[in-house]
Design an enzyme around this catalytic site. Structure first.
Site, mmCIF file in Angstrom:
data_model
loop_
_atom_site.group_PDB
_atom_site.id
_atom_site.type_symbol
_atom_site.label_atom_id
_atom_site.label_comp_id
_atom_site.label_asym_id
_atom_site.label_seq_id
_atom_site.Cartn_x
_atom_site.Cartn_y
_atom_site.Cartn_z
ATOM 1 C CG ASP A 192 -2.082 -0.941 1.079
ATOM 2 O OD1 ASP A 192 -1.883 -2.026 0.516
ATOM 3 O OD2 ASP A 192 -3.184 -0.608 1.525
ATOM 4 C CB CYS B 32 1.239 -6.515 3.524
ATOM 5 S SG CYS B 32 2.982 -6.151 3.898
ATOM 6 C CG ASP B 33 -2.004 -2.651 4.474
ATOM 7 O OD1 ASP B 33 -2.420 -1.510 4.650
ATOM 8 O OD2 ASP B 33 -0.858 -3.002 4.814
ATOM 9 C CE LYS B 34 -6.327 -2.700 1.911
ATOM 10 N NZ LYS B 34 -5.050 -2.260 2.441
ATOM 11 C CB CYS C 13 5.220 0.058 8.120
ATOM 12 S SG CYS C 13 5.648 0.089 6.359
ATOM 13 C CD GLU D 94 -4.691 2.465 2.901
ATOM 14 O OE1 GLU D 94 -5.035 1.467 3.564
ATOM 15 O OE2 GLU D 94 -3.492 2.805 2.751
ATOM 16 C CB SER E 93 -2.742 4.606 5.597
ATOM 17 O OG SER E 93 -1.703 3.963 6.296
#
Length: 549
Positions: A78, A119-121, A191, A439, A465
């Site tokens: 992202d 990670c995000d998705k 992160c 985002e 985010s």
């Protein structure tokens, strides 16, 4: 065994021949076959090390008498996609990840699955797939990145975005900007703050889908490799016990996950993902549930970006099980749900130790309520979301400055057109209108870096985010592309946000809003073919998790 359909009997001679073409011997073919679902790639810092973790998982599977076979799925960073056309891709990719895993696993009839992800998705997409398949499964997330340090100051990705605004406002020099770039992201992992990737990894642990420690052990720590081996061994127990994801992901375990999220300042994206996960688990979950739980759950950890605690410090403090232990003391979490340990989540919680004061005691919280709020009003009849962690005030009133896409808002910030007291409205960035619900971190971080992050508000049908903080309201529903009221707000309209009253409104009469909406017509679609076109036609509202029909 489920895998017998691809290896047992005379009719499966061709199948065995193909398995032997892989180098497998009869003894390996006869054992339970475990699919290792890996999102490793070379383009995401959170994934660059997942090949090593997958090798450790496979070693664990072999130790316990199984045969591991690895396959891959896609992933998107992202951060690298942020602030440009690429940010339409990540949420769309959640569905593609889920679909791709479902299709491959269905073809091979694995006896069990180990999901190696970060990670995000990617993480929620894999959870969604595991629930569709509902075969014994365990998750090994990749772990957080270590916190960057520069001249004694903790750094993470949000600082790199915020430094742009500071540089534009001449608060830092070229050399300062370069140093922040050099030191903020020191190596592999997701992160270092409680952004979406780490939020979801922690919620996977809280739901009981991964072993204790999986959410917080740093990516570079050898404990993560050892945990991966234990996960590979544990999948064999789950097959023997018949424990599948739908037995783990229940209303109670989802409520536990929400409580953990709001007690540590997790990402607003958790709402989208938990609702999508609940949808696959066939568990009803409404926006009001997040508000209900947040209202009674104290915030016990001040995680970055709103606070100053990076993931590695949460890990040293005892991690997610220690946090849940504090919440268990006041009856906020339920110890009963089963986990991948084969025992109740309560057994893991009771083994945890709270170390130091990073995780506050429930009777001395950072704040008495949690860090998510669901707002409604004439601007968001179906709801909107704000993260309240770190907010210095709970209300806002200002005149709207309206943009139909994020890039126009960024340009306005660069040109100094966004000033104190402005209610920045970014619309047509929702699930359908984006498409993909971008985002807004590029813009929100610029405003923070310019020194006006606490003096403006942003309202969007897009999303934020996990690195975003401030008076930033997202997920406005219905979105503009569906004719929600946000579609007809104009420059100069007075916008009010009142978090205590859970209110988001524009100072217009119902008659004026109805008149404007009667003259509104939907915009032309941004895409007319391909994945984004299909997504825009099939995706539902953010208020229901932005799932596909």
């Amino acid at each position: 065994m489920r895998s017998d359909v691809i290896k047992k009997g005379v009719q499966k001679t061709p199948h065995r021949a193909l398995l032997k073409a892989l180098g497998l011997v009869d003894e390996e073919i006869e054992r339970p076959i475990i699919g290792i679902v890996n999102s490793w790639n070379e383009i995401i810092p959170g994934h660059i090390h997942l090949n090593r973790i997958a090798e450790a998982v496979k070693a664990g599977v072999r130790i316990a008498g199984g045969t591991p076979l690895e396959f891959n799925t896609i992933g998107i960073c992202d951060g690298i996609a942020m602030g440009h056309e690429g940010m339409r891709s990540p949420l769309v990719s959640r569905e593609i990840v889920a679909d791709s895993v479902e299709v491959v696993a269905n073809a091979y009839s694995f006896d069990g699955l180990v999901f190696v992800c970060s990670c995000d998705k990617i993480e929620p997409g894999m959870v969604m797939a595991s629930l569709r398949l509902d075969v014994p499964s365990i998750f090994v997330t990749g772990g957080p990145m270590l916190c960057g340090v520069l001249k004694g100051q903790k750094l993470s990705l949000d600082m790199t975005f915020e430094s742009i605004g500071a540089y534009m406002n001449r608060k830092i020099s070229d050399d300062d900007l370069r140093e922040i770039e050099e030191y903020s992201c020191p190596g592999p992992g997701s992160c270092a703050g409680m952004y979406t990737a780490n939020t979801v990894a922690c919620l996977i642990e809280a739901m009981g889908l991964s072993l204790p420690g999986s959410g917080t052990i740093p990516a570079v720590d050898a404990r993560r490799l050892r945990l991966a081996k234990y996960a590979g061994m544990k999948i064999m127990d789950l097959i023997r016990l018949g424990i599948t994801p739908k037995k783990i992901v229940t209303e109670k375990s989802l409520r536990n996950a929400i409580a953990v999220d709001v007690s540590m300042g997790g990402s607003t994206n958790a709402i989208l993902h938990l609702m999508a996960i609940a949808n696959e688990a066939e568990v009803p979950l409404k926006l009001e549930t997040f508000d209900e739980i947040s209202n009674k759950t104290p915030q016990l950890v001040s995680m970055m970006p709103a606070g100053d605690i990076p993931m590695e410090e949460l890990d040293r403090a005892g991690g997610i099980m220690a946090l849940m232990k504090q919440l268990l003391e006041i009856g906020i979490v339920d110890p009963a749900p089963i986990s991948v340990t084969g025992e109740s989540i309560g057994k893991s919680i009771m083994k945890a130790k709270v170390v130091g004061n990073t995780i506050r005691p429930p009777l001395n919280p950072i704040r008495p309520t949690g860090t998510l709020a669901i707002l409604r009003g004439n601007l968001a009849p179906d709801g909107a979301v704000i993260k309240t962690a770190g907010l210095k005030r709970l209300s806002f009133e200002g005149k709207a400055l309206v943009f139909d896409r994020e890039e126009d808002g960024i340009r306005a910030a660069e040109e100094g057109k966004i000033t104190e007291g402005t209610a920045v409205v970014i619309r047509y960035e929702g699930p359908k209108g984006g498409p993909g619900m971008r985002e807004m971190l590029q813009l929100t971080s610029m405003l923070v870096g310019m020194g006006i992050g606490e003096k403006v508000a942003m309202i969007t049908d897009g999303r934020f985010s996990g690195a975003t903080h401030g008076m930033m309201v997202g997920h406005v529903s219905p979105e503009a592309a569906e004719g929600g009221p946000i579609a007809v707000i104009k420059d100069g309209d007075l916008v009010r946000i009142d978090i205590e009253r859970r209110l988001l409104e524009v100072d217009l009469s119902s008659g004026e809003l109805a008149s404007r909406l009667s003259k509104w017509s939907p915009p032309e679609p941004k895409y007319r073919k391909g994945a984004f076109y299909r997504y825009s036609r099939m995706v539902t509202s953010a208020s229901t998790g932005a799932v596909l029909k």
